[in-house]
Write a protein that holds these residues in place. Structure first.
Motif, PDB file in Angstrom:
ATOM      1  N   GLU B  63      30.097  72.082   2.569  1.00  0.00           N
ATOM      2  CA  GLU B  63      30.942  71.601   3.588  1.00  0.00           C
ATOM      3  C   GLU B  63      30.396  72.529   4.967  1.00  0.00           C
ATOM      4  O   GLU B  63      30.040  71.687   6.042  1.00  0.00           O
ATOM      5  CB  GLU B  63      32.314  72.110   3.554  1.00  0.00           C
ATOM      6  CG  GLU B  63      33.237  71.310   4.544  1.00  0.00           C
ATOM      7  CD  GLU B  63      34.313  71.959   5.251  1.00  0.00           C
ATOM      8  OE1 GLU B  63      34.601  73.238   4.753  1.00  0.00           O
ATOM      9  OE2 GLU B  63      35.021  71.455   5.939  1.00  0.00           O
ATOM     10  N   ASN B  67      28.776  70.573   8.156  1.00  0.00           N
ATOM     11  CA  ASN B  67      29.129  70.583   9.430  1.00  0.00           C
ATOM     12  C   ASN B  67      28.099  71.205  10.498  1.00  0.00           C
ATOM     13  O   ASN B  67      28.020  70.513  11.526  1.00  0.00           O
ATOM     14  CB  ASN B  67      30.396  71.595   9.414  1.00  0.00           C
ATOM     15  CG  ASN B  67      31.626  70.962   9.031  1.00  0.00           C
ATOM     16  OD1 ASN B  67      31.679  69.535   9.462  1.00  0.00           O
ATOM     17  ND2 ASN B  67      32.412  71.338   8.542  1.00  0.00           N
ATOM     18  N   ALA B  70      25.665  67.958  11.055  1.00  0.00           N
ATOM     19  CA  ALA B  70      26.348  67.175  11.811  1.00  0.00           C
ATOM     20  C   ALA B  70      26.193  67.666  13.299  1.00  0.00           C
ATOM     21  O   ALA B  70      25.957  66.673  14.154  1.00  0.00           O
ATOM     22  CB  ALA B  70      27.771  66.973  11.162  1.00  0.00           C
ATOM     23  N   MET B  91      32.322  64.047   8.860  1.00  0.00           N
ATOM     24  CA  MET B  91      32.981  65.389   8.849  1.00  0.00           C
ATOM     25  C   MET B  91      34.120  65.441   8.411  1.00  0.00           C
ATOM     26  O   MET B  91      34.631  66.399   7.738  1.00  0.00           O
ATOM     27  CB  MET B  91      32.864  65.822  10.477  1.00  0.00           C
ATOM     28  CG  MET B  91      31.329  66.565  10.861  1.00  0.00           C
ATOM     29  SD  MET B  91      31.126  66.619  12.950  1.00  0.00           S
ATOM     30  CE  MET B  91      31.709  68.371  12.894  1.00  0.00           C
ATOM     31  N   SER B  94      34.279  65.328   4.691  1.00  0.00           N
ATOM     32  CA  SER B  94      33.773  66.762   4.033  1.00  0.00           C
ATOM     33  C   SER B  94      34.959  67.617   4.049  1.00  0.00           C
ATOM     34  O   SER B  94      35.021  68.546   3.058  1.00  0.00           O
ATOM     35  CB  SER B  94      32.581  67.140   4.756  1.00  0.00           C
ATOM     36  OG  SER B  94      32.967  68.046   6.025  1.00  0.00           O
TER      37      SER B  94
END
Lengths: 246, 246
Positions: B63, B67, B70, B91, B94
């Motif tokens: 995760e 992030n 992203a 996002m 996740s």
């Protein structure tokens, strides 16, 4: 800095101020929801509980508009990495607040059921004290965010241990009431969920405070904090298990 | 489209593919965690439970890297509004998966405690069936995401009602075991939390499926779905209250 760059930077700052104002407004509504839900339980006030349930829609609406605004700002301003970090933090904080609103609403729902049953010992005032502690933590976490005050944020994180401790004490109290008289079981299950909801709210405030530490220092929160309570190895209770997955 | 624009677009697509591959990997790990945690409870397998607890770190790490990736893509590619929507959805997905991992870990922790107590009726197989249903829903929700299959996503949302129903049935069963014999209370409290964790995982899968509907149709999920159960007005039980704040 070129004139154009400066123009873009200040436009971003203006947008960010607008988003931050929304977060503070959301925080105010959530603070009210926490205290009102706990008060409605203690005073057995069904109307106040109903108010908390109705008001949650405003918190949800704020989160939605905040997310839309944040996405608009990212798309329009193409912020630098560190500005982007601020916007993403605000989005995370709004998710925490929205969840705290839901948890308050859930407490208010249970209050509506509990007023129809006999009160269990002095547990409602204990729950109100616990809620009060979380509300103060939230107030400080939001102040810490606006002031970028790392020390205050660390203080909030530290205080979550007290909330955990209060929860553990209450958990044991509910168990004894249930063991004493099985007719208490249903009410105690609801009260226990209320305690757990408040404890989870403390975790959400902690997460907000951790965002502040991250923003001010660039330092990620440490490994999962030590639990204030070590009962995971206690086969009878293990209340701190409730900490995961919130 | 200018050559430069085309170049940017395909760079974004490549980035997005990388992010999507990470989501699928995370989904696979979460599917395994769900089934292993339920299996460890049913077969009273402490080692398997320990494995689930250890494996959660890999889900958390995915995760985090997702992030970061992203945020990097948003900052670097300044995606269009609709591309940005995709990245923000991933996002959110996740975050849902990460929380499902935490909930599986929590089930595994409780298994470690429950193996030291007497088993309660046939509740472990029921819990495993419930977990199996959620795992299949997750599998379909992720397929629906990759295929942009709205009908499959809607089907997943619909199936969450069955999970709610299973939870309600189990909730009542635990209450009767507790009323029958107060010595069952502690084990039933843990089992009830496990059921609730699985029910909350169903809500997270539903949230993933709702993201898919939003991405394919631009339509926001409807007002909060009707609850499969209407016991909020039932002063004795009201299990569907557990639905808020997850």
């Amino acid at each position: 800095m070129s004139e154009l760059k400066q123009h873009i930077a200040s436009a971003f700052d203006r947008d960010l101020e607008g988003i931050q104002a929304q977060i503070m407004k959301m925080g105010g509504l959530v603070e009210a929801a926490i205290m009102q839900s706990a008060k409605s339980l203690e005073t057995r006030d069904e109307e106040l509980a109903e108010l908390v349930r109705r008001n949650d829609a405003a918190i949800d609406a704020l989160e939605e508009s905040l997310n839309e605004e944040a996405a608009r700002v990212i798309a329009l301003r193409a912020p630098t990495a560190s500005d982007l970090r601020i916007v993403l933090s605000v989005m995370r904080m709004s998710a925490n607040l929205e969840r705290m609103g839901d948890l308050s609403k859930n407490i208010a729902k249970r209050t509506g059921v509990l007023v129809q049953m006999q009160a269990i010992g002095g547990t409602a005032p204990s729950l109100r004290r616990m809620a009060r502690e979380v509300e103060l933590m939230l107030k400080d976490a939001l102040d810490a965010y606006i002031q970028r005050d790392e020390a205050l944020a660390e203080d909030v994180i530290e205080r979550d241990r007290d909330v955990d401790q209060m929860y553990n004490t209450l958990f044991r109290e509910f168990l004894t009431f249930m063991l004493e008289d099985p007719r208490n079981i249903t009410a105690c299950m609801h009260l226990h969920f209320i305690a757990k909801n408040i404890e989870r709210m403390g975790d959400h405030v902690t997460s907000i405070a951790e965002q502040v530490v991250f923003l001010t220092t660039g330092r990620k929160p440490d490994e999962p904090r030590e639990k204030a309570d070590r009962t995971s190895t206690d086969a009878d209770l293990a209340p701190d298990m409730d900490k995961d997955g919130d």
